[in-house]
Design a protein around this motif. Structure first.
Motif, mmCIF file in Angstrom:
data_model
loop_
_atom_site.group_PDB
_atom_site.id
_atom_site.type_symbol
_atom_site.label_atom_id
_atom_site.label_comp_id
_atom_site.label_asym_id
_atom_site.label_seq_id
_atom_site.Cartn_x
_atom_site.Cartn_y
_atom_site.Cartn_z
ATOM 1 N N ASN A 39 -0.378 7.467 1.906
ATOM 2 C CA ASN A 39 -1.630 8.206 1.667
ATOM 3 C C ASN A 39 -2.639 7.422 0.836
ATOM 4 O OD1 ASN A 39 -0.575 10.491 3.065
ATOM 5 N ND2 ASN A 39 0.532 11.048 1.206
ATOM 6 N N GLU A 40 -2.502 6.097 0.792
ATOM 7 C CA GLU A 40 -3.445 5.248 0.070
ATOM 8 C C GLU A 40 -4.174 4.385 1.092
ATOM 9 O OE1 GLU A 40 -3.101 2.610 -3.918
ATOM 10 O OE2 GLU A 40 -1.751 2.004 -2.308
ATOM 11 N N SER A 41 -5.452 4.229 0.922
ATOM 12 C CA SER A 41 -6.229 3.388 1.824
ATOM 13 C C SER A 41 -5.919 1.913 1.570
ATOM 14 C CB SER A 41 -7.720 3.631 1.621
ATOM 15 O OG SER A 41 -8.475 2.665 2.328
ATOM 16 N N PRO A 42 -5.795 1.124 2.620
ATOM 17 C CA PRO A 42 -5.592 -0.309 2.432
ATOM 18 C C PRO A 42 -6.886 -1.043 2.057
ATOM 19 C CG PRO A 42 -5.644 0.197 4.760
ATOM 20 C CD PRO A 42 -5.712 1.514 4.021
ATOM 21 N N GLU A 43 -8.005 -0.348 2.091
ATOM 22 C CA GLU A 43 -9.287 -0.953 1.745
ATOM 23 C C GLU A 43 -9.341 -1.217 0.240
ATOM 24 O OE1 GLU A 43 -11.578 -1.785 4.122
ATOM 25 O OE2 GLU A 43 -10.031 -1.085 5.500
ATOM 26 N N VAL B 109 0.858 -1.181 0.000
ATOM 27 C CA VAL B 109 0.000 0.000 0.000
ATOM 28 C C VAL B 109 0.899 1.238 0.000
ATOM 29 C CG1 VAL B 109 -1.751 1.269 1.298
ATOM 30 C CG2 VAL B 109 -1.835 -1.228 1.215
#
Length: 138
Positions: A80-84, A77
């Motif tokens: 600043n990136e969502s792990p979702e 990931v």
């Protein structure tokens, strides 16, 4: 993806030799082979410089016993990136690059590259510059 480790079964993809990349060409070559062989398309984008984790285990599901490996490749990931992830976007591909013994046993042939190459930033240029347009099995 599932791959063989014995030349007796057909071409061997030496995924285990891609621990680090000397240049972008090595990175793109590895990703191209992984994506062509992948059973699923996840919609996850990739770019040169991303950190990839490759997991490998023995796999006897195809009947070829100890000569098979099940490989999972994951991208770290980004900051600043969502792990979702929207798992509803994961689809089983209808064209997977295997090896000769698999085709002989199960009949399916590679129908060509059907995954979205735009998911890999710079991949379209790499494919064109290196003459790597897909060549489906007849």
């Amino acid at each position: 993806f599932i791959t063989n480790v014995s030349e007796e079964l057909g071409e061997v993809f030496d995924y285990y030799n891609y621990v680090s990349y000397k240049n972008s060409s090595e990175f793109y070559n590895y990703v191209l082979e992984c994506m062509d062989r992948s059973i699923y398309e996840t919609g996850v984008d990739i770019e040169y410089g991303d950190e990839l984790l490759t997991l490998s285990t023995c796999d006897a599901s195809t009947g070829f016993q100890e000569d098979m490996r099940l490989i999972v490749v994951a991208r770290k990931v980004r900051e600043n990136e969502s792990p979702e992830m929207d798992t509803s976007k994961i689809v089983r591909k209808n064209s997977v690059k295997y090896f000769e013994a698999y085709y002989a046993a199960y009949g399916n042939k590679w129908k060509g590259r059907t995954w979205d190459i735009s998911l890999v930033k710079g991949m379209a240029e790499y494919i064109k510059e290196n003459g790597l347009e897909d060549e489906p099995e007849a």
